[in-house]
Design an enzyme around this catalytic site. Sequence first.
Site, PDB file in Angstrom:
ATOM      1  N   ALA A  14       3.162   6.044  -2.612  1.00 44.74           N
ATOM      2  CA  ALA A  14       4.365   6.809  -2.956  1.00 44.74           C
ATOM      3  C   ALA A  14       4.509   6.959  -4.465  1.00 44.74           C
ATOM      4  CB  ALA A  14       5.601   6.138  -2.371  1.00 44.74           C
TER       5      ALA A  14
ATOM      6  N   GLY B 223       0.814  -1.221   0.000  1.00 40.13           N
ATOM      7  CA  GLY B 223       0.000   0.000   0.000  1.00 40.13           C
ATOM      8  C   GLY B 223       0.843   1.265   0.000  1.00 40.13           C
ATOM      9  N   CYS B 224       1.906   1.256   0.775  1.00 48.96           N
ATOM     10  CA  CYS B 224       2.775   2.432   0.871  1.00 48.96           C
ATOM     11  C   CYS B 224       3.515   2.667  -0.442  1.00 48.96           C
ATOM     12  CB  CYS B 224       3.749   2.275   2.029  1.00 48.96           C
ATOM     13  SG  CYS B 224       2.905   2.205   3.632  1.00 48.96           S
ATOM     14  N   THR B 225       3.875   1.597  -1.123  1.00 44.61           N
ATOM     15  CA  THR B 225       4.543   1.732  -2.415  1.00 44.61           C
ATOM     16  C   THR B 225       3.579   2.312  -3.449  1.00 44.61           C
ATOM     17  OG1 THR B 225       6.067  -0.068  -1.921  1.00 44.61           O
ATOM     18  CG2 THR B 225       5.734   0.470  -4.252  1.00 44.61           C
TER      19      THR B 225
END
Length: 154
Positions: free
Chosen positions: A48, A43-45
């Site tokens: 970002a 999710g963070c990738t």
Amino acid sequence: MSLEGKKAPAFNLEGSDGVRHSLKQYAGKTVVLYFYPKDSTPGCTKEACGFRDDYGKLADRGIVLLGVSKDSIASHGKFIAAHRLPFVLLSDPDTTMMQAYEAFGEKVMYGKKSTGTIRSTVVVGPDGVVQKHWAKVAKAEQHPAEVLRFLETT
């Protein structure tokens, strides 16, 4: 609780560029602070990379984009290199800044309560006041476009 309409909390954190960053150094500029749980997770990738893809549109408007997590500068460096992120990531290992921005605390994940980073975003106006606060971001991959839409209407 929403931070909208309130003075943004001050911070002074080390950035992935080897420089310390504080809110006061961005006085007169719009600053997007996005808080995320962990470098290199799915999710963070996605989040970002969404901000990366929209970065030119933000930079053209003079908007400062800073990502914040409790990960180390070394971890941030690997994350930036792996995904060609053109913006600075701040390291908040003791979560002082994240707590001030209500981005760290109790959350529910898979039906279980835990304490950790709450995926959220704050837009700080040139006057240092919070213009928009997404207190809980549900869909990380769609969120950067949502932030851009908000900024295009202000």
